[in-house]
Design an enzyme around this catalytic site. Sequence first.
Site: not given
Length: 313
Positions: A112, A139, A142, A230, A269, A297
Amino acid sequence: MSDAEGVKPRHFVDLADFSTGEIESLVAGAKALKARRVKGNLGDYLPLLGKKIALIFQQPSLRTRMSFDVGINELGAHVLIVSGDEIELGHRESIADTARVMSRYVDAIMIRMLSHHELLEMAQYATVPVINGLTKKSHPCQVLADIQTFEERLGSIRGRTIAWTGDSNNVLASWVHAAARLDVKLKIATPEQLSPPAALLDWARAEGAELKLTNDPYEAVDGADCVITDSWVSMGDGDREYRHNLLRPFQVDQRLMDAANKGAIFMHCLPAKRGEEVAAEVIDGPQSAVWDEAENRLHAQKSVLVWALTDTK
Ligand code: CP
């Protein structure tokens, strides 16, 4: 671990790199792994026994960190977790040299980091699979989990309509990639100043994605089976007050959910800020699928790891 030259590792960088069938297969794998876990017979299936997988975090995380750690353990592998600061990633030595060295110790690297360019550099020089655990650009872990979540709630995602309202960020970019591969109609409402990058939209349209862009969240959710938003301030964003002012009209509240299709679900998310991008009545209400998303996830990433590290010959 690898010293092999010329064998291309199975990187998981972006959903755009995968075909429709490959994405469907990863989602099917995630569903099967979830079913196995629900039955409780995890010990019968340890496909990564003896493998070692490194997780590098240059940015904070709850879900990505814990779900990879738990998932790797459940698959029988050993996990090593380091922060970017601990190894002074990109400073103490080049990303390329870090990738070369780590490839001699571990069987896969999840990373990440904000810089997508540096993640690509890691993938270029690593001789083991590199998995994108979030960059500023995308991402994919996700959105793989989101696709699984949608399908568990509402059936096949093919031909369905997804609405995005709010900021244009890395999760949206991965949804655009998914829309280009999965026959999903993606309706995106953002303030004009925070529109998705033109290059991303041009790529998606050239790939056949059905996209609708608007500055009106009500237009976006009309006909939608799922409404997604988000945080207003993502990792690496400045201008907090500016973004809050721009994004306030894009909040998902019950009135907006009621304008979507009957039975539509809400996804986010996480982490979420109630009263900002989403009203508490929505995220804590019956249409919310956010806890399943967070759980998925785990299953989606296990599916990626199994794909990346088994049957690769
Ligand atoms: N959604 C997500 O990636 O969560 P974390 O930042 O907690 O990993």
